[in-house]
Scaffold this motif. Structure first.
Motif, PDB file in Angstrom:
ATOM      1  N   ALA A   1     -62.111 -36.160 -78.071  1.00 40.75           N
ATOM      2  CA  ALA A   1     -63.102 -37.158 -77.670  1.00 40.75           C
ATOM      3  C   ALA A   1     -63.942 -36.546 -76.561  1.00 40.75           C
ATOM      4  CB  ALA A   1     -62.426 -38.434 -77.180  1.00 40.75           C
ATOM      5  N   THR A   2     -65.123 -37.094 -76.344  1.00 42.18           N
ATOM      6  CA  THR A   2     -65.990 -36.592 -75.263  1.00 42.18           C
ATOM      7  C   THR A   2     -66.313 -37.721 -74.306  1.00 42.18           C
ATOM      8  OG1 THR A   2     -67.070 -35.067 -76.763  1.00 42.18           O
ATOM      9  CG2 THR A   2     -68.194 -35.494 -74.701  1.00 42.18           C
ATOM     10  N   ILE A   3     -66.171 -37.428 -73.013  1.00 38.17           N
ATOM     11  CA  ILE A   3     -66.548 -38.394 -71.993  1.00 38.17           C
ATOM     12  C   ILE A   3     -67.727 -37.805 -71.225  1.00 38.17           C
ATOM     13  CG2 ILE A   3     -65.709 -39.915 -70.184  1.00 38.17           C
ATOM     14  CD1 ILE A   3     -63.961 -39.875 -72.839  1.00 38.17           C
ATOM     15  N   ALA A   4     -68.870 -38.444 -71.329  1.00 41.80           N
ATOM     16  CA  ALA A   4     -70.073 -37.936 -70.668  1.00 41.80           C
ATOM     17  C   ALA A   4     -70.121 -38.464 -69.240  1.00 41.80           C
ATOM     18  CB  ALA A   4     -71.313 -38.368 -71.441  1.00 41.80           C
ATOM     19  N   CYS A   5     -69.876 -37.553 -68.303  1.00 42.25           N
ATOM     20  CA  CYS A   5     -69.910 -37.884 -66.865  1.00 42.25           C
ATOM     21  C   CYS A   5     -71.054 -37.089 -66.252  1.00 42.25           C
ATOM     22  CB  CYS A   5     -68.597 -37.503 -66.195  1.00 42.25           C
ATOM     23  SG  CYS A   5     -67.125 -38.100 -67.014  1.00 42.25           S
ATOM     24  N   ASP A   6     -72.193 -37.054 -66.960  1.00 43.53           N
ATOM     25  CA  ASP A   6     -73.259 -36.127 -66.569  1.00 43.53           C
ATOM     26  C   ASP A   6     -74.357 -36.790 -65.754  1.00 43.53           C
ATOM     27  OD1 ASP A   6     -73.775 -37.447 -68.944  1.00 43.53           O
ATOM     28  OD2 ASP A   6     -74.825 -35.795 -69.901  1.00 43.53           O
ATOM     29  N   GLY A   7     -74.000 -37.872 -65.061  1.00 46.86           N
ATOM     30  CA  GLY A   7     -74.871 -38.394 -64.010  1.00 46.86           C
ATOM     31  C   GLY A   7     -76.132 -39.085 -64.492  1.00 46.86           C
ATOM     32  N   ILE A   8     -77.047 -39.273 -63.541  1.00 46.43           N
ATOM     33  CA  ILE A   8     -78.205 -40.136 -63.801  1.00 46.43           C
ATOM     34  C   ILE A   8     -79.181 -39.543 -64.819  1.00 46.43           C
ATOM     35  CG2 ILE A   8     -79.532 -39.292 -61.805  1.00 46.43           C
ATOM     36  CD1 ILE A   8     -80.349 -42.375 -61.533  1.00 46.43           C
ATOM     37  N   ASN A   9     -79.127 -38.237 -65.037  1.00 47.11           N
ATOM     38  CA  ASN A   9     -80.002 -37.631 -66.067  1.00 47.11           C
ATOM     39  C   ASN A   9     -79.203 -37.336 -67.339  1.00 47.11           C
ATOM     40  OD1 ASN A   9     -82.242 -37.529 -64.261  1.00 47.11           O
ATOM     41  ND2 ASN A   9     -81.264 -35.785 -63.274  1.00 47.11           N
ATOM     42  N   SER A  10     -78.217 -38.157 -67.630  1.00 47.45           N
ATOM     43  CA  SER A  10     -77.272 -37.894 -68.714  1.00 47.45           C
ATOM     44  C   SER A  10     -77.923 -37.529 -70.053  1.00 47.45           C
ATOM     45  CB  SER A  10     -76.400 -39.145 -68.910  1.00 47.45           C
ATOM     46  OG  SER A  10     -75.634 -39.017 -70.088  1.00 47.45           O
ATOM     47  N   ALA A  11     -77.496 -36.366 -70.573  1.00 46.55           N
ATOM     48  CA  ALA A  11     -77.977 -35.936 -71.886  1.00 46.55           C
ATOM     49  C   ALA A  11     -77.385 -36.829 -72.973  1.00 46.55           C
ATOM     50  CB  ALA A  11     -77.573 -34.487 -72.126  1.00 46.55           C
ATOM     51  N   ALA A  12     -76.134 -37.238 -72.803  1.00 43.11           N
ATOM     52  CA  ALA A  12     -75.473 -38.065 -73.818  1.00 43.11           C
ATOM     53  C   ALA A  12     -76.139 -39.439 -73.886  1.00 43.11           C
ATOM     54  CB  ALA A  12     -73.992 -38.210 -73.484  1.00 43.11           C
ATOM     55  N   ARG A  13     -76.443 -39.995 -72.735  1.00 41.88           N
ATOM     56  CA  ARG A  13     -77.103 -41.306 -72.726  1.00 41.88           C
ATOM     57  C   ARG A  13     -78.449 -41.223 -73.467  1.00 41.88           C
ATOM     58  NH1 ARG A  13     -76.989 -45.875 -68.276  1.00 41.88           N
ATOM     59  NH2 ARG A  13     -78.869 -47.026 -68.761  1.00 41.88           N
ATOM     60  N   LYS A  14     -79.171 -40.134 -73.231  1.00 42.92           N
ATOM     61  CA  LYS A  14     -80.474 -39.954 -73.917  1.00 42.92           C
ATOM     62  C   LYS A  14     -80.274 -39.818 -75.423  1.00 42.92           C
ATOM     63  CE  LYS A  14     -83.443 -38.036 -70.372  1.00 42.92           C
ATOM     64  NZ  LYS A  14     -82.490 -37.458 -69.375  1.00 42.92           N
ATOM     65  N   GLN A  15     -79.166 -39.155 -75.813  1.00 46.18           N
ATOM     66  CA  GLN A  15     -78.905 -38.994 -77.242  1.00 46.18           C
ATOM     67  C   GLN A  15     -78.670 -40.360 -77.908  1.00 46.18           C
ATOM     68  OE1 GLN A  15     -75.962 -35.979 -78.364  1.00 46.18           O
ATOM     69  NE2 GLN A  15     -75.352 -37.240 -80.128  1.00 46.18           N
ATOM     70  N   PHE A  16     -77.924 -41.231 -77.228  1.00 46.16           N
ATOM     71  CA  PHE A  16     -77.612 -42.530 -77.837  1.00 46.16           C
ATOM     72  C   PHE A  16     -78.724 -43.562 -77.632  1.00 46.16           C
ATOM     73  CE2 PHE A  16     -73.193 -40.891 -77.248  1.00 46.16           C
ATOM     74  CZ  PHE A  16     -72.913 -40.776 -78.601  1.00 46.16           C
ATOM     75  N   PHE A  17     -79.506 -43.387 -76.593  1.00 38.03           N
ATOM     76  CA  PHE A  17     -80.579 -44.348 -76.296  1.00 38.03           C
ATOM     77  C   PHE A  17     -81.893 -43.596 -76.069  1.00 38.03           C
ATOM     78  CE2 PHE A  17     -76.580 -46.282 -75.027  1.00 38.03           C
ATOM     79  CZ  PHE A  17     -76.644 -47.517 -75.649  1.00 38.03           C
ATOM     80  N   PRO A  18     -82.411 -42.954 -77.150  1.00 38.60           N
ATOM     81  CA  PRO A  18     -83.582 -42.082 -76.965  1.00 38.60           C
ATOM     82  C   PRO A  18     -84.832 -42.830 -76.501  1.00 38.60           C
ATOM     83  CG  PRO A  18     -83.053 -42.350 -79.303  1.00 38.60           C
ATOM     84  CD  PRO A  18     -81.937 -42.989 -78.537  1.00 38.60           C
ATOM     85  N   GLU A  19     -84.875 -44.132 -76.752  1.00 39.80           N
ATOM     86  CA  GLU A  19     -86.089 -44.890 -76.402  1.00 39.80           C
ATOM     87  C   GLU A  19     -86.041 -45.438 -74.984  1.00 39.80           C
ATOM     88  OE1 GLU A  19     -88.421 -44.903 -78.583  1.00 39.80           O
ATOM     89  OE2 GLU A  19     -87.146 -43.993 -80.123  1.00 39.80           O
ATOM     90  N   GLU A  20     -84.956 -45.187 -74.257  1.00 41.57           N
ATOM     91  CA  GLU A  20     -84.757 -45.906 -73.002  1.00 41.57           C
ATOM     92  C   GLU A  20     -85.800 -45.591 -71.933  1.00 41.57           C
ATOM     93  OE1 GLU A  20     -81.069 -47.079 -70.101  1.00 41.57           O
ATOM     94  OE2 GLU A  20     -81.227 -44.998 -70.744  1.00 41.57           O
ATOM     95  N   GLY A  21     -86.253 -44.379 -71.871  1.00 39.72           N
ATOM     96  CA  GLY A  21     -87.257 -44.020 -70.860  1.00 39.72           C
ATOM     97  C   GLY A  21     -86.644 -43.678 -69.514  1.00 39.72           C
ATOM     98  N   GLU A  22     -87.533 -43.455 -68.562  1.00 40.05           N
ATOM     99  CA  GLU A  22     -87.142 -43.001 -67.231  1.00 40.05           C
ATOM    100  C   GLU A  22     -86.392 -44.092 -66.461  1.00 40.05           C
ATOM    101  OE1 GLU A  22     -87.865 -39.862 -65.497  1.00 40.05           O
ATOM    102  OE2 GLU A  22     -87.732 -39.516 -67.646  1.00 40.05           O
ATOM    103  N   PRO A  23     -85.568 -43.697 -65.450  1.00 40.06           N
ATOM    104  CA  PRO A  23     -84.958 -44.711 -64.597  1.00 40.06           C
ATOM    105  C   PRO A  23     -85.987 -45.632 -63.957  1.00 40.06           C
ATOM    106  CG  PRO A  23     -83.896 -42.614 -64.244  1.00 40.06           C
ATOM    107  CD  PRO A  23     -85.048 -42.357 -65.178  1.00 40.06           C
ATOM    108  N   ARG A  24     -85.539 -46.815 -63.615  1.00 40.34           N
ATOM    109  CA  ARG A  24     -86.428 -47.870 -63.111  1.00 40.34           C
ATOM    110  C   ARG A  24     -86.541 -47.732 -61.590  1.00 40.34           C
ATOM    111  NH1 ARG A  24     -84.646 -52.086 -60.594  1.00 40.34           N
ATOM    112  NH2 ARG A  24     -85.757 -54.059 -60.578  1.00 40.34           N
ATOM    113  N   TYR A  25     -87.770 -47.580 -61.137  1.00 39.91           N
ATOM    114  CA  TYR A  25     -88.013 -47.407 -59.694  1.00 39.91           C
ATOM    115  C   TYR A  25     -87.968 -48.775 -59.022  1.00 39.91           C
ATOM    116  CZ  TYR A  25     -90.458 -46.075 -55.387  1.00 39.91           C
ATOM    117  OH  TYR A  25     -90.799 -45.871 -54.076  1.00 39.91           O
ATOM    118  N   SER A  26     -87.260 -48.850 -57.892  1.00 38.95           N
ATOM    119  CA  SER A  26     -87.082 -50.132 -57.201  1.00 38.95           C
ATOM    120  C   SER A  26     -88.263 -50.488 -56.305  1.00 38.95           C
ATOM    121  CB  SER A  26     -85.825 -50.041 -56.319  1.00 38.95           C
ATOM    122  OG  SER A  26     -86.065 -49.077 -55.295  1.00 38.95           O
ATOM    123  N   GLY A  27     -89.175 -49.526 -56.093  1.00 32.60           N
ATOM    124  CA  GLY A  27     -90.277 -49.753 -55.154  1.00 32.60           C
ATOM    125  C   GLY A  27     -89.953 -49.270 -53.752  1.00 32.60           C
TER     126      GLY A  27
END
Ligand SMILES: Cc1cc2nc3c(=O)[nH]c(=O)nc-3n(C[C@H](O)[C@H](O)[C@H](O)COP(=O)(O)OP(=O)(O)OC[C@H]3O[C@@H](n4cnc5c(N)ncnc54)[C@H](O)[C@@H]3O)c2cc1C
Length: 411
Positions: A158-184
């Motif tokens: 199994a693979t556990i993606a612990c690759d932080g805020i720029n996660s490659a795995a997260r992008k693979q599963f959610f390619p449409e998500e876009g950049e992190p949300r800026y709080s202002g």
């Protein structure tokens, strides 16, 4: 082939490695950078996280490099005391709150992992680019660096993606998500050698984002000159921001003006800032909570799963709690797909509440209340502005949501 493949040797990945090893579950960690260096500035570990680290036998090595934080202290931008409460053991918890340099924390985890699991189980220079899976396992594809040409593939259970805020795995599963949300709000961070402030183990929050807010706490004990290493963060509403990069240098002139008159009897804030060798700049960002983290034999953990704005001292702690929960789930069944689903069930909703509360009512909501009720003016007596019960309710409410109320942690 039977190994759990952990992607990322940050706080979450290393804690997971240690927890799996302690449970007798074989794992290997693959980290992008060629060499793990003690990067970062201050970070806090609250009693729910130190409890898990103590269970891994790490309380003593952490205590030797951290500050055991004793109180949270809130001021307005005129240096007037709003509220103070004890923290960690001083508040009656069984486990301490540690304020620590992120690099020191990472090195304690790294040394323990290498000593216990074996240095060969941690591979640097492996940047995850894609994860595939089939009936019998996972194939994790790496390059030797971001954009690197040399490729390799590792098989595991199994693979556990612990690759932080720029996660490659997260992008693979959610390619449409876009950049992190800026709080202002933009943040500038630094450390300075400085004489102990207040109790010498205080977590100070002061001001508010509109004019400028500060978070200040010591992260290393006094040196031979009686100076601690003091971490500070300046947080100011800023309409535009530059792309996030943990190591981006910032310029003191961009923000020190907001704090020019912060000369208090308990601290000269501009002098503290000027005593710092360097300043790092980072936008305060998070991501909307995800509907799921687990996809068959692959799941997300820590910032890859639930990046949160750093207003509640919970980013590292929640990664550590994820690691504990995932280890228990993997111990409970031989079926990794079922284990990863059970882990998600236990942790997704809990962390979603924290991500959302960090946007609205984290501990610094105390500062917002006073800022609004006083119209950002000095007060004659804090009791005229807000009652002790209201302050306590704001503080305790967050502890309950983030899972570290004293009741929740009672043995
Ligand atoms: C260099 C750095 C400095 C930081 N400094 C601070 C700080 O000063 N204060 C603070 O509060 N928080 C800081 N953080 C963030 C903080 O560590 C996390 O918010 C929190 O501890 C959760 O940990 P995590 O393991 O999920 O993520 P992180 O601790 O960010 O760890 C992620 C790890 O994954 C690695 N990685 C990333 N992409 C890949 C990939 N594709 N393949 C393989 N490995 C990959 C990264 O190099 C890193 O080691 C920093 C993070 C980093 C990476």
């Amino acid at each position: 082939m039977d190994d759990i493949i952990i992607v990322g040797a940050g706080i979450g990945g290393l804690t997971l490695g240690l927890a799996l090893h302690a449970a007798g579950i074989p794992c290997r960690i693959f980290e992008s950078v060629p060499e793990i260096r003690p990067i970062g500035v201050g970070i806090n570990l609250l009693p729910h996280a130190t409890k898990e680290l103590a269970a891994l036998g790490l309380e003593r090595p952490l205590a030797s490099v951290a500050i055991e934080t004793k109180d949270a202290t809130f001021f307005n931008r005129f240096g007037q005391l709003i509220y103070q409460e004890p923290l960690g053991r001083a508040a009656g918890y069984e486990h301490p709150q540690f304020s620590i340099h992120r690099g020191d924390l990472q090195m304690v985890l790294l040394d323990a992992f290498r000593a216990r699991a074996g240095a060969g189980r941690l591979n640097t220079g492996h940047h995850c680019i894609a994860i595939e899976q089939d009936e019998s396992g996972v194939s994790v594809h790496f390059s030797d660096a971001p954009g690197g040409a040399s490729r390799s593939t590792v098989r595991g259970r199994a693979t556990i993606a612990c690759d932080g805020i720029n996660s490659a795995a997260r992008k693979q599963f959610f390619p449409e998500e876009g950049e992190p949300r800026y709080s202002g709000v933009n943040m500038w961070r630094g450390v300075a050698r400085w004489k102990p402030i207040l109790s010498g183990a205080s977590m100070v929050r002061a001001g508010w984002f509109s004019h400028g807010k500060m978070v200040i706490y010591p992260i290393r004990s006094e040196d031979a000159d009686g100076l601690q290493l003091v971490n500070w963060v300046a947080e100011i509403e800023t309409p535009v921001y530059r792309k996030r990069d943990w190591n981006r240098p910032g310029s003191i002139d961009d923000f020190i003006g907001a704090f020019a008159d912060w000369h208090f009897d308990w601290l000269d804030v501009p002098a503290l800032m000027r005593a710092s060798d360097s300043v790092l700049e980072f936008p305060m960002v998070d991501q909307d909570p995800l509907p799921r983290w687990s996809f068959g034999r692959v799941t997300l953990l820590g910032d890859a799963a639930h990046p949160m704005v750093p207003r509640g001292s919970n980013g590292a702690g929640q990664a550590i709690l994820d690691a504990r929960a995932l280890t228990s789930a993997l111990l409970a069944t031989n079926d990794p797909v079922a284990a990863l689903a059970a882990y998600e069930k236990q942790r997704l909703e809990a962390t979603t509440r924290i991500v959302l509360t960090n946007r609205t009512n984290p501990p610094d909501a105390i500062l917002r209340e006073v800022f609004q009720r006083t119209n950002d003016r000095p007060f004659a007596a804090i009791e005229d502005v807000i009652s002790r019960d209201e302050l306590l309710a704001l503080s305790e409410g967050y502890k309950r949501i983030a899972g570290y109320s004293k009741d929740a942690l009672r043995p």
